[in-house]
Design an enzyme around this catalytic site. Structure first.
Site, PDB file in Angstrom:
ATOM      1  N   GLU A 119      74.810  19.572  40.408  1.00 35.58           N
ATOM      2  CA  GLU A 119      75.913  18.638  40.643  1.00 35.58           C
ATOM      3  C   GLU A 119      75.458  17.685  41.740  1.00 35.58           C
ATOM      4  O   GLU A 119      75.220  18.108  42.881  1.00 35.58           O
ATOM      5  CB  GLU A 119      77.175  19.377  41.091  1.00 35.58           C
ATOM      6  CG  GLU A 119      77.922  20.056  39.970  1.00 35.58           C
ATOM      7  CD  GLU A 119      79.258  20.624  40.428  1.00 35.58           C
ATOM      8  OE1 GLU A 119      79.991  21.111  39.581  1.00 35.58           O
ATOM      9  OE2 GLU A 119      79.543  20.588  41.650  1.00 35.58           O
ATOM     10  N   ASP A 178      87.281  17.816  49.552  1.00 35.17           N
ATOM     11  CA  ASP A 178      86.122  18.417  50.197  1.00 35.17           C
ATOM     12  C   ASP A 178      86.416  18.755  51.646  1.00 35.17           C
ATOM     13  O   ASP A 178      87.126  18.038  52.344  1.00 35.17           O
ATOM     14  CB  ASP A 178      84.920  17.470  50.122  1.00 35.17           C
ATOM     15  CG  ASP A 178      84.389  17.349  48.708  1.00 35.17           C
ATOM     16  OD1 ASP A 178      84.193  18.399  48.070  1.00 35.17           O
ATOM     17  OD2 ASP A 178      84.191  16.219  48.239  1.00 35.17           O
ATOM     18  N   TYR A 209      85.610  23.854  35.477  1.00 36.86           N
ATOM     19  CA  TYR A 209      85.372  24.228  36.868  1.00 36.86           C
ATOM     20  C   TYR A 209      86.662  24.830  37.402  1.00 36.86           C
ATOM     21  O   TYR A 209      87.640  24.118  37.607  1.00 36.86           O
ATOM     22  CB  TYR A 209      84.977  22.977  37.649  1.00 36.86           C
ATOM     23  CG  TYR A 209      84.512  23.174  39.076  1.00 36.86           C
ATOM     24  CD1 TYR A 209      85.205  23.989  39.962  1.00 36.86           C
ATOM     25  CD2 TYR A 209      83.399  22.504  39.548  1.00 36.86           C
ATOM     26  CE1 TYR A 209      84.788  24.151  41.273  1.00 36.86           C
ATOM     27  CE2 TYR A 209      82.962  22.650  40.864  1.00 36.86           C
ATOM     28  CZ  TYR A 209      83.676  23.470  41.712  1.00 36.86           C
ATOM     29  OH  TYR A 209      83.270  23.616  43.019  1.00 36.86           O
TER      30      TYR A 209
END
Length: 264
Positions: free
Chosen positions: A49, A60, A174
């Site tokens: 990734e 994040d 995911y």
């Protein structure tokens, strides 16, 4: 059969799970970043990734936020990331997923991004903040289906919503392991197993689990309930703590070997 599908099929035959590694492209600089990625691929990484640095990476945690900031300070943008992708593709055949928020892709141009990403050798794209209901704006301008669209599933997502998200996804799904941001602690394997089972009941796509995974023990535990394990913050933390170390790429390659061994 594209690279992503082929990788998961091959791993299934070998009774292994995928090790998916995230790094922010261009952190701490483009040359070093390429060396790090090359070392990771040589060490057995299954899927890469490659993060497109963004100034407001809302999902994040601080570690990846700082990695994006370092890359942005070096002038890394989507065009630079695609050039890096091309160079990586010259040296490896592993699947490359471009990991981004929507703003950088929109600014680059949806059609141009697709064209250049495919030409560079990318296999898929994961756009963190683009829900399925809005993604036609991006994919409708694509000239083909050369990029898999990887979707995120949150731990708070009900099964009906999982089915809807999975219906428009390709490549793999995911599954976020916990409520919070990348790099958070508190991995709960029983919790992940339940959500992975719920998701598996509505899709045949491989399921990869990420967020909060930093040790070989974590990898072994998650690999027992999923098809792949995604690690990002642990790699970026190593980069941040060893920026001046001339053996940085070698250190990360060795950590990849450790993680990969735990997927078998």
């Amino acid at each position: 059969m594209n690279r992503i599908h082929k990788t998961f099929e091959t791993l299934k035959q070998k009774n292994e799970k995928a090790l998916v590694g995230f790094v922010s492209a261009g952190d701490p600089d483009v040359e070093t970043s390429l060396k790090i990625v090359e070392a990771m691929c040589e060490a057995g990484l299954d899927v890469l990734e490659l993060g497109i640095p963004f100034s407001d990476p809302t999902s994040d945690g601080p570690v990846i936020q700082r990695s994006s900031a370092r890359a942005l300070e070096k002038g890394v943008n989507p065009g630079v990331v695609l050039e890096m992708t091309k160079k990586i593709r010259e040296k490896t055949d592993i699947p490359i997923i471009l990991f981004s928020y929507y703003n950088p892709i929109l600014a680059y141009g949806n059609d141009a991004f697709y064209r250049d990403a495919v030409a560079a050798g990318a296999d898929g794209v994961l756009v963190v903040d683009l829900p399925p209901e809005e993604s036609d704006e991006m994919t409708a301008q694509w000239a083909g289906n050369g990029l898999d669209v990887i979707r995120l599933i949150a731990p708070t997502t009900p099964v009906e919503r999982m089915a809807h998200i999975a219906d428009g996804a390709t490549g793999f799904l995911y599954l976020v392991s916990m409520i919070g941001i990348t790099g958070s602690g508190g991995l709960d394997t029983a919790f992940i197993r339940k959500y992975a089972d719920d998701l598996r009941s509505v899709t045949g796509l491989p399921i990869c689990v990420g967020f909060g995974i930093s040790t070989a023990e974590h990898v072994r535990a998650v690999a027992s309930v999923a098809d792949g394990v995604v690690i990002g913050s642990a790699f970026e933390r190593m980069i941040e703590e060893n920026i001046e170390n001339p053996d940085l790429a070698g250190m990360i390659g060795e950590r990849v070997r450790e993680y990969k061994a735990a997927t078998r």
